[in-house]
Scaffold this motif. Structure first.
Motif, PDB file in Angstrom:
ATOM      1  N   GLN A 137      40.455  44.422  41.458  1.00 44.80           N
ATOM      2  CA  GLN A 137      39.323  44.903  40.664  1.00 44.80           C
ATOM      3  C   GLN A 137      38.195  43.880  40.576  1.00 44.80           C
ATOM      4  O   GLN A 137      37.071  44.230  40.234  1.00 44.80           O
ATOM      5  CB  GLN A 137      39.784  45.271  39.243  1.00 44.80           C
ATOM      6  CG  GLN A 137      40.632  46.546  39.171  1.00 44.80           C
ATOM      7  CD  GLN A 137      42.048  46.324  39.677  1.00 44.80           C
ATOM      8  OE1 GLN A 137      42.565  45.207  39.617  1.00 44.80           O
ATOM      9  NE2 GLN A 137      42.676  47.380  40.177  1.00 44.80           N
ATOM     10  N   GLU A 138      38.483  42.627  40.857  1.00 47.34           N
ATOM     11  CA  GLU A 138      37.439  41.618  40.775  1.00 47.34           C
ATOM     12  C   GLU A 138      36.402  41.848  41.878  1.00 47.34           C
ATOM     13  O   GLU A 138      36.759  42.077  43.035  1.00 47.34           O
ATOM     14  CB  GLU A 138      38.044  40.226  40.933  1.00 47.34           C
ATOM     15  CG  GLU A 138      38.988  39.850  39.804  1.00 47.34           C
ATOM     16  CD  GLU A 138      39.669  38.518  40.066  1.00 47.34           C
ATOM     17  OE1 GLU A 138      39.421  37.934  41.144  1.00 47.34           O
ATOM     18  OE2 GLU A 138      40.440  38.069  39.207  1.00 47.34           O
ATOM     19  N   PRO A 139      35.100  41.789  41.561  1.00 46.27           N
ATOM     20  CA  PRO A 139      34.057  42.030  42.572  1.00 46.27           C
ATOM     21  C   PRO A 139      34.176  41.107  43.790  1.00 46.27           C
ATOM     22  O   PRO A 139      34.018  41.560  44.928  1.00 46.27           O
ATOM     23  CB  PRO A 139      32.760  41.770  41.799  1.00 46.27           C
ATOM     24  CG  PRO A 139      33.110  42.051  40.375  1.00 46.27           C
ATOM     25  CD  PRO A 139      34.525  41.592  40.214  1.00 46.27           C
ATOM     26  N   ASP A 145      38.005  41.638  50.543  1.00 44.91           N
ATOM     27  CA  ASP A 145      38.867  42.644  51.169  1.00 44.91           C
ATOM     28  C   ASP A 145      38.178  43.380  52.309  1.00 44.91           C
ATOM     29  O   ASP A 145      38.845  43.913  53.210  1.00 44.91           O
ATOM     30  CB  ASP A 145      39.342  43.661  50.135  1.00 44.91           C
ATOM     31  CG  ASP A 145      40.443  43.104  49.233  1.00 44.91           C
ATOM     32  OD1 ASP A 145      41.005  42.049  49.582  1.00 44.91           O
ATOM     33  OD2 ASP A 145      40.711  43.714  48.187  1.00 44.91           O
ATOM     34  N   LEU A 146      36.842  43.427  52.293  1.00 46.36           N
ATOM     35  CA  LEU A 146      36.114  44.177  53.316  1.00 46.36           C
ATOM     36  C   LEU A 146      36.302  43.581  54.709  1.00 46.36           C
ATOM     37  O   LEU A 146      36.108  44.273  55.713  1.00 46.36           O
ATOM     38  CB  LEU A 146      34.620  44.215  52.970  1.00 46.36           C
ATOM     39  CG  LEU A 146      34.239  45.001  51.722  1.00 46.36           C
ATOM     40  CD1 LEU A 146      32.748  44.877  51.456  1.00 46.36           C
ATOM     41  CD2 LEU A 146      34.639  46.461  51.857  1.00 46.36           C
ATOM     42  N   LEU A 182      35.059  32.473  51.139  1.00 47.23           N
ATOM     43  CA  LEU A 182      34.136  32.087  50.075  1.00 47.23           C
ATOM     44  C   LEU A 182      34.369  32.938  48.827  1.00 47.23           C
ATOM     45  O   LEU A 182      34.158  32.480  47.701  1.00 47.23           O
ATOM     46  CB  LEU A 182      32.692  32.250  50.558  1.00 47.23           C
ATOM     47  CG  LEU A 182      31.609  31.556  49.737  1.00 47.23           C
ATOM     48  CD1 LEU A 182      31.696  30.037  49.910  1.00 47.23           C
ATOM     49  CD2 LEU A 182      30.227  32.053  50.132  1.00 47.23           C
ATOM     50  N   ASN A 183      34.831  34.167  49.032  1.00 47.70           N
ATOM     51  CA  ASN A 183      35.098  35.082  47.922  1.00 47.70           C
ATOM     52  C   ASN A 183      36.560  35.087  47.482  1.00 47.70           C
ATOM     53  O   ASN A 183      36.942  35.892  46.627  1.00 47.70           O
ATOM     54  CB  ASN A 183      34.676  36.497  48.313  1.00 47.70           C
ATOM     55  CG  ASN A 183      33.179  36.680  48.308  1.00 47.70           C
ATOM     56  OD1 ASN A 183      32.568  36.848  47.257  1.00 47.70           O
ATOM     57  ND2 ASN A 183      32.571  36.642  49.487  1.00 47.70           N
ATOM     58  N   ASP A 184      37.354  34.209  48.055  1.00 43.10           N
ATOM     59  CA  ASP A 184      38.777  34.133  47.721  1.00 43.10           C
ATOM     60  C   ASP A 184      38.990  33.014  46.709  1.00 43.10           C
ATOM     61  O   ASP A 184      38.724  31.841  46.991  1.00 43.10           O
ATOM     62  CB  ASP A 184      39.588  33.849  48.987  1.00 43.10           C
ATOM     63  CG  ASP A 184      41.078  34.050  48.777  1.00 43.10           C
ATOM     64  OD1 ASP A 184      41.565  33.770  47.665  1.00 43.10           O
ATOM     65  OD2 ASP A 184      41.759  34.474  49.737  1.00 43.10           O
ATOM     66  N   SER A 185      39.460  33.372  45.535  1.00 46.65           N
ATOM     67  CA  SER A 185      39.626  32.388  44.468  1.00 46.65           C
ATOM     68  C   SER A 185      40.644  31.309  44.816  1.00 46.65           C
ATOM     69  O   SER A 185      40.686  30.255  44.184  1.00 46.65           O
ATOM     70  CB  SER A 185      40.059  33.092  43.173  1.00 46.65           C
ATOM     71  OG  SER A 185      41.308  33.753  43.344  1.00 46.65           O
ATOM     72  N   ARG A 186      41.463  31.544  45.831  1.00 42.42           N
ATOM     73  CA  ARG A 186      42.476  30.562  46.220  1.00 42.42           C
ATOM     74  C   ARG A 186      41.943  29.480  47.144  1.00 42.42           C
ATOM     75  O   ARG A 186      42.646  28.511  47.421  1.00 42.42           O
ATOM     76  CB  ARG A 186      43.652  31.284  46.885  1.00 42.42           C
ATOM     77  CG  ARG A 186      44.388  32.242  45.966  1.00 42.42           C
ATOM     78  CD  ARG A 186      45.292  33.163  46.734  1.00 42.42           C
ATOM     79  NE  ARG A 186      44.542  34.022  47.647  1.00 42.42           N
ATOM     80  CZ  ARG A 186      45.096  34.929  48.443  1.00 42.42           C
ATOM     81  NH1 ARG A 186      46.409  35.091  48.435  1.00 42.42           N
ATOM     82  NH2 ARG A 186      44.352  35.678  49.219  1.00 42.42           N
TER      83      ARG A 186
END
Length: 244
Positions: A137-139, A145-146, A182-186
């Motif tokens: 659900q996180e933007p 995921d795209l 860049l969009n991966d919190s890990r």
């Protein structure tokens, strides 16, 4: 089955970069025949020295990617009836890459650019640490995921006219992977990724022509990811100026 008169006229690029030539073969035409079936028939029945790559045959590995009538495609998922022009096919190795032999392109430059773009996970935790929870659900996670269905086939790289004109350009696949991380919190090196993709050959070299998105067999949109990198690199640059 077909009659003996049902044939395809198939021209194949042969040789190495030092000595390229084109050879033509008459290949039996069948129902539900893929381009990979055609290449396999040539290697098995006409010329056993033909070099090419394939593995899964079901569109999972991407190793069978070639140029078919000038368009980069997975040959295992490309049906002859959809691409043959008047019963003729022209098959060549992927564009924008060095040629090893015949239809086998050297993928090293493609993967070298993944390294140059810092398109690899920079761990934020060790083996003994708890996993960082990830929720779809996180933007940022939705954005990441795209691009995760990229299988490194090189189709977008071969389709990219910017790569053709600028050998230093990192290319759509490497930049899309950088955007995913860049969009991966890990991932623990956001600054390193932004620095890598904003330098020479980085995201700002993209001319937004859209061939990468047009030809991706998995319907991914590297151009969207590259646009995101452009925004974030500019924001980072302005942030540094304000802090100076």
């Amino acid at each position: 089955m077909t009659t003996s008169s049902d044939t395809l006229r198939v021209t194949v690029q042969r040789g190495t970069a030092a000595a390229l030539r084109r050879e033509t073969f008459d290949v039996p035409a069948y129902e539900n025949q893929t381009v990979l079936d055609v290449v396999t028939w040539i290697q098995q029945m006409a010329d056993s020295t033909l070099s090419y790559r394939f593995a899964c045959r079901v569109g999972m590995c991407g190793s069978c990617a070639m140029m078919v009538n000038g368009v980069p495609r997975w040959t295992c998922r490309t049906h002859v009836k959809k691409v043959a022009a008047d019963g003729e096919l022209d098959i060549a190795p992927l564009r924008n890459l060095p040629i090893i032999k015949d239809l086998a392109a050297d993928m090293d430059p493609f993967f070298d650019k993944w390294v140059a773009a810092e398109a690899r996970l920079h761990p934020s935790a060790g083996r003994g640490d708890e996993f960082d929870p990830v929720t779809s659900q996180e933007p940022a996670r939705a954005e990441a995921d795209l691009g995760i269905e990229c299988i490194n086939c090189g189709i977008c790289y071969a389709a990219c006219d910017t790569v053709a004109g600028n050998p230093d350009y990192l290319g759509p696949a490497a930049l899309q992977r950088a955007w995913t991380l860049l969009n991966d919190s890990r991932d623990a090196d956001r600054d390193g990724i932004l620095a890598a993709v904003s330098g020479k050959g980085g995201c700002h070299n993209c001319h937004s022509m859209g061939s990468c998105a047009q030809y991706c067999p998995n319907d991914l949109n590297p151009m969207r990811a590259i646009a995101g990198l452009k925004r974030e690199t500019v924001r980072a640059a302005w942030g540094r100026k304000r802090d100076a």
